[in-house]
Write a protein that holds these residues in place. Structure first.
Motif, mmCIF file in Angstrom:
data_model
loop_
_atom_site.group_PDB
_atom_site.id
_atom_site.type_symbol
_atom_site.label_atom_id
_atom_site.label_comp_id
_atom_site.label_asym_id
_atom_site.label_seq_id
_atom_site.Cartn_x
_atom_site.Cartn_y
_atom_site.Cartn_z
ATOM 1 N N ARG A 56 28.034 24.527 35.949
ATOM 2 C CA ARG A 56 27.560 25.555 35.022
ATOM 3 C C ARG A 56 28.489 25.663 33.815
ATOM 4 N NH1 ARG A 56 25.756 27.334 31.593
ATOM 5 N NH2 ARG A 56 24.872 29.387 31.103
ATOM 6 N N VAL A 57 29.810 25.597 34.034
ATOM 7 C CA VAL A 57 30.747 25.654 32.919
ATOM 8 C C VAL A 57 30.582 24.419 32.035
ATOM 9 C CG1 VAL A 57 33.173 25.792 32.266
ATOM 10 C CG2 VAL A 57 32.353 27.046 34.274
ATOM 11 N N TRP A 58 30.392 23.259 32.668
ATOM 12 C CA TRP A 58 30.178 22.032 31.890
ATOM 13 C C TRP A 58 28.957 22.165 30.988
ATOM 14 C CZ3 TRP A 58 32.451 17.537 30.629
ATOM 15 C CH2 TRP A 58 31.642 16.538 30.077
ATOM 16 N N ILE B 267 33.868 10.856 27.768
ATOM 17 C CA ILE B 267 33.035 11.860 28.444
ATOM 18 C C ILE B 267 32.918 11.463 29.902
ATOM 19 C CG2 ILE B 267 30.775 12.981 28.565
ATOM 20 C CD1 ILE B 267 30.375 12.298 25.610
ATOM 21 N N ASP B 268 33.359 12.351 30.789
ATOM 22 C CA ASP B 268 33.259 12.127 32.231
ATOM 23 C C ASP B 268 32.589 13.361 32.840
ATOM 24 O OD1 ASP B 268 33.498 11.322 34.848
ATOM 25 O OD2 ASP B 268 35.632 11.840 35.005
ATOM 26 N N ALA B 269 31.272 13.433 32.690
ATOM 27 C CA ALA B 269 30.538 14.627 33.136
ATOM 28 C C ALA B 269 30.551 14.731 34.661
ATOM 29 C CB ALA B 269 29.098 14.552 32.641
ATOM 30 N N PRO B 270 30.721 15.946 35.214
ATOM 31 C CA PRO B 270 31.012 17.218 34.552
ATOM 32 C C PRO B 270 32.504 17.579 34.594
ATOM 33 C CG PRO B 270 30.390 17.660 36.805
ATOM 34 C CD PRO B 270 30.447 16.139 36.663
ATOM 35 N N HIS B 271 33.372 16.547 34.603
ATOM 36 C CA HIS B 271 34.788 16.796 34.876
ATOM 37 C C HIS B 271 35.648 16.960 33.625
ATOM 38 C CE1 HIS B 271 33.684 15.833 38.965
ATOM 39 N NE2 HIS B 271 33.251 14.635 38.585
ATOM 40 N N SER B 272 35.357 16.201 32.557
ATOM 41 C CA SER B 272 36.219 16.273 31.380
ATOM 42 C C SER B 272 35.550 15.614 30.188
ATOM 43 C CB SER B 272 37.565 15.591 31.650
ATOM 44 O OG SER B 272 37.388 14.195 31.820
ATOM 45 N N PHE B 273 36.036 15.982 29.012
ATOM 46 C CA PHE B 273 35.720 15.224 27.811
ATOM 47 C C PHE B 273 36.888 15.352 26.846
ATOM 48 C CE2 PHE B 273 33.966 19.405 26.703
ATOM 49 C CZ PHE B 273 34.365 19.577 25.386
ATOM 50 N N GLU B 274 37.011 14.357 25.959
ATOM 51 C CA GLU B 274 38.111 14.318 25.014
ATOM 52 C C GLU B 274 37.553 14.075 23.625
ATOM 53 O OE1 GLU B 274 42.562 12.264 24.690
ATOM 54 O OE2 GLU B 274 41.012 11.389 25.988
ATOM 55 N N LYS C 148 41.666 17.472 24.933
ATOM 56 C CA LYS C 148 40.993 17.120 26.179
ATOM 57 C C LYS C 148 40.745 18.382 26.981
ATOM 58 C CE LYS C 148 41.151 14.184 30.303
ATOM 59 N NZ LYS C 148 41.884 13.134 31.049
ATOM 60 N N LEU C 149 39.491 18.577 27.395
ATOM 61 C CA LEU C 149 39.110 19.698 28.246
ATOM 62 C C LEU C 149 38.743 19.155 29.618
ATOM 63 C CD1 LEU C 149 36.863 21.822 25.831
ATOM 64 C CD2 LEU C 149 39.332 21.961 26.213
ATOM 65 N N SER C 150 39.385 19.705 30.663
ATOM 66 C CA SER C 150 39.148 19.267 32.043
ATOM 67 C C SER C 150 38.667 20.447 32.874
ATOM 68 C CB SER C 150 40.429 18.691 32.653
ATOM 69 O OG SER C 150 40.917 17.612 31.885
ATOM 70 N N PHE C 151 37.726 20.198 33.788
ATOM 71 C CA PHE C 151 37.126 21.246 34.606
ATOM 72 C C PHE C 151 37.265 20.865 36.078
ATOM 73 C CE2 PHE C 151 34.909 20.596 30.607
ATOM 74 C CZ PHE C 151 34.953 21.857 30.025
ATOM 75 N N THR C 152 37.927 21.735 36.862
ATOM 76 C CA THR C 152 38.134 21.471 38.279
ATOM 77 C C THR C 152 37.676 22.673 39.096
ATOM 78 O OG1 THR C 152 40.417 22.279 38.147
ATOM 79 C CG2 THR C 152 40.070 19.921 37.876
ATOM 80 N N PRO C 153 37.123 22.431 40.291
ATOM 81 C CA PRO C 153 36.664 23.550 41.117
ATOM 82 C C PRO C 153 37.823 24.329 41.720
ATOM 83 C CG PRO C 153 36.363 21.469 42.268
ATOM 84 C CD PRO C 153 36.812 21.128 40.879
ATOM 85 N N ALA D 206 38.530 28.113 44.357
ATOM 86 C CA ALA D 206 37.880 28.954 45.361
ATOM 87 C C ALA D 206 36.969 29.989 44.708
ATOM 88 C CB ALA D 206 38.929 29.645 46.226
ATOM 89 N N GLU D 207 37.339 30.423 43.495
ATOM 90 C CA GLU D 207 36.550 31.458 42.798
ATOM 91 C C GLU D 207 35.543 30.880 41.823
ATOM 92 O OE1 GLU D 207 39.945 31.484 42.884
ATOM 93 O OE2 GLU D 207 40.000 32.887 44.593
ATOM 94 N N GLY D 208 35.641 29.584 41.506
ATOM 95 C CA GLY D 208 34.711 29.012 40.531
ATOM 96 C C GLY D 208 35.259 27.762 39.888
ATOM 97 N N THR D 209 35.756 27.890 38.637
ATOM 98 C CA THR D 209 36.203 26.728 37.873
ATOM 99 C C THR D 209 37.463 27.056 37.090
ATOM 100 O OG1 THR D 209 33.936 25.912 37.596
ATOM 101 C CG2 THR D 209 35.565 25.104 36.035
ATOM 102 N N ARG D 210 38.384 26.112 37.058
ATOM 103 C CA ARG D 210 39.534 26.210 36.164
ATOM 104 C C ARG D 210 39.357 25.191 35.044
ATOM 105 N NH1 ARG D 210 45.671 27.236 37.725
ATOM 106 N NH2 ARG D 210 44.706 29.310 37.635
ATOM 107 N N MET D 211 39.472 25.682 33.829
ATOM 108 C CA MET D 211 39.425 24.811 32.666
ATOM 109 C C MET D 211 40.826 24.680 32.099
ATOM 110 S SD MET D 211 39.496 24.399 29.159
ATOM 111 C CE MET D 211 39.303 26.007 28.420
ATOM 112 N N ILE D 212 41.265 23.443 31.864
ATOM 113 C CA ILE D 212 42.546 23.184 31.213
ATOM 114 C C ILE D 212 42.255 22.429 29.923
ATOM 115 C CG2 ILE D 212 44.772 22.026 31.359
ATOM 116 C CD1 ILE D 212 44.711 22.415 34.358
ATOM 117 N N GLY D 213 42.668 23.028 28.818
ATOM 118 C CA GLY D 213 42.506 22.382 27.528
ATOM 119 C C GLY D 213 43.859 22.001 26.964
ATOM 120 N N GLU D 214 44.059 20.725 26.723
ATOM 121 C CA GLU D 214 45.338 20.250 26.206
ATOM 122 C C GLU D 214 45.118 19.579 24.858
ATOM 123 O OE1 GLU D 214 49.075 18.724 28.471
ATOM 124 O OE2 GLU D 214 47.764 17.001 28.124
ATOM 125 N N SER D 215 45.777 20.128 23.828
ATOM 126 C CA SER D 215 45.681 19.576 22.478
ATOM 127 C C SER D 215 46.977 18.855 22.135
ATOM 128 C CB SER D 215 45.415 20.685 21.470
ATOM 129 O OG SER D 215 44.162 21.295 21.704
#
Length: 330
Positions: free
Chosen positions: A27-29, A83-90, A112-117, A119-128
Motif C-alpha cells: 500500500r505504501v509503495w 525500480i525494485d517494486a515494491p521494495h525500493s526505487f532510486e 533512494k527510498l526503501s520499504f520494509t515490513p 510488525a506495525e506496517g512499513t518502515r520507509m528509509i530515504g537516503e539522499s
C-alpha cells in the motif's frame, strides 16, 4: 507523525529520513508510485505538488512543481535509476526551471527510498547522496528537513480509505505550528458541487451561516486572482451577538481543486490571515481542507477562541443537508 528520524552526515555526504506507516508495504509503495497519490503528500502544507509528467520506468523521468499560496513555484525532476517494486526505487533528483532544465547552482542528488515490513506496517528509509558538503548544507538551509516532516505527516490520510480516515469526525482542527492551523471536514458529495458551493452566491447563502440564529447580509464572491471578496453576517431576532464580516483578495485559483485568499475583519487593517482551501474527492465524498496562516500565535489563539471551529461545523452540516443531499436526490 510518520517521520521518526532525520539525520545528516556531512562526512558521508548523506541525509537519511526514517518514517513508519501503519500500512503494508504494497500500500505504501502504491502511494509512492502513483503521481495522483504523490500529489497529496509530496509537498508540505501550503505547497501542494503537481506532477506534470510520469514515466515510471528505469531511465524514465517525472516532473513536478510545488505551488505556494501566492503562486510561487519550485520545480523538480526525477530520473529513475532503479525500480525494485515494491521494495525500493532510486532517482536522480534535480531542481529544474519551468521548462524542465536543471537550475544553475543546484547540484542534483541521488535519492533512494526503501520499504520494509514491520510488525506495525512499513518502515520507509530515504537516503539522499550529495556531491559536496555545500550541496548538503544548501538543501538543509532551504528547510527541506522540516518541509519533509510536514509533507509526510499528510501520508496517513492517503494510505487510508477517505471515509475510514475522516467520516463522522466532524470538523477537525490541527495546530501545525505557532502560525498555521489545518482544518478538515469530510462531506458527502462531489468536488465539483462543493466548489460551486464556495463560488456561487445562491449556494453559499444556503449554507455558510455559522450557528443557528444568524443570517448572511452581504455576499460578494471573487473567483479570479486580484478580485476582492466580502461577506457579512448578523444575528436574527433575539440571537445574541454583533454583526460582523470579512473581506480580502483572491491570490490563487486552481478550480475545482484549490483557492487561496487573504481575509481580515471588515473596516480594519488586520490582522490578516491567509486561507488556503483544498478539495479532494474520493468515491463520491470530498475532503475539505483549509490551511490558515496567522501573523502570530496570539492572533491564532484569539481567533480560535471565538468558536470559529464550532461555527464552521454548523456550516458544513448545513452544506451537506441543504446543498449536497438535495442535489444527490434530484
Amino acid at each position: 507523525m510518520p517521520v521518526t528520524d532525520v539525520t545528516t552526515d556531512p562526512e558521508n555526504l548523506t541525509m537519511t529520513i526514517v518514517a513508519d506507516f501503519a500500512a503494508p508495504v504494497e500500500r505504501v509503495w502504491s502511494a509512492y508510485s502513483d503521481p495522483r497519490q504523490l500529489e497529496r503528500f509530496w509537498g508540505p502544507p501550503g505547497w501542494p505538488a503537481t506532477f506534470t509528467a510520469w514515466d515510471h520506468t528505469v531511465g524514465g523521468r517525472a516532473y513536478y512543481s510545488l505551488t505556494g499560496p501566492r503562486g510561487e513555484r519550485s520545480s523538480g525532476s526525477w530520473e529513475f535509476l532503479s525500480i525494485d517494486a515494491p521494495h525500493s526505487f532510486e532517482v536522480l533528483d534535480s531542481f529544474v526551471d519551468d521548462e524542465g532544465k536543471p537550475l544553475e547552482g543546484f547540484a542534483p542528488m541521488r535519492m533512494k527510498l526503501s520499504f520494509t515490513p514491520t510488525a506495525e506496517g512499513t518502515r520507509m528509509i530515504g537516503e539522499s547522496h550529495f556531491d559536496s558538503v555545500e550541496a548538503l548544507n544548501q538543501v538543509v538551509a532551504m528547510g527541506v528537513i522540516e518541509g519533509t516532516k510536514m509533507a509526510m505527516a499528510q501520508l496517513d490520510a492517503v494510505l487510508q480509505d477517505l471515509r475510514e480516515f475522516a467520516q463522522g469526525k466532524g470538523t477537525q482542527v490541527e495546530l501545525l505550528d505557532d502560525t498555521h492551523v489545518r482544518i478538515t471536514r469530510l462531506v458527502e458529495g462531489p468536488r465539483e458541487l462543493v466548489w460551486r458551493a464556495y463560488n456561487e452566491e445562491e449556494l453559499m447563502r444556503q449554507w455558510m451561516l455559522g450557528p443557528e440564529g444568524w443570517e448572511m447580509t452581504e455576499c460578494v464572491i471573487a473567483t479570479e486572482p486580484g478580485q476582492q471578496h466580502r461577506t457579512s453576517w448578523a444575528p436574527v431576532g433575539d440571537t445574541p451577538g454583533e454583526p460582523f464580516g470579512f473581506e480580502g483578495e483572491v491570490l490563487l485559483v486552481d478550480a475545482p481543486r484549490r483557492a487561496v485568499t487573504t481575509e481580515r475583519m471588515q473596516g480594519t487593517d488586520g490582522p490578516e490571515t491567509l486561507n488556503d482551501l483544498n478539495l479532494y474527492e474520493e468515491d463520491g465524498a470530498t475532503l475539505i481542507t483549509v490551511l490558515i496562516e496567522y501573523p502570530d500565535k496570539e492572533t491564532r489563539d484569539m481567533i480560535l477562541a471565538t468558536g470559529m471551529a464550532e461555527g464552521m461545523e454548523a456550516s458544513y452540516t448545513r452544506l451537506e443537508h441543504e446543498v449536497l443531499a438535495p442535489a444527490e436526490r434530484s
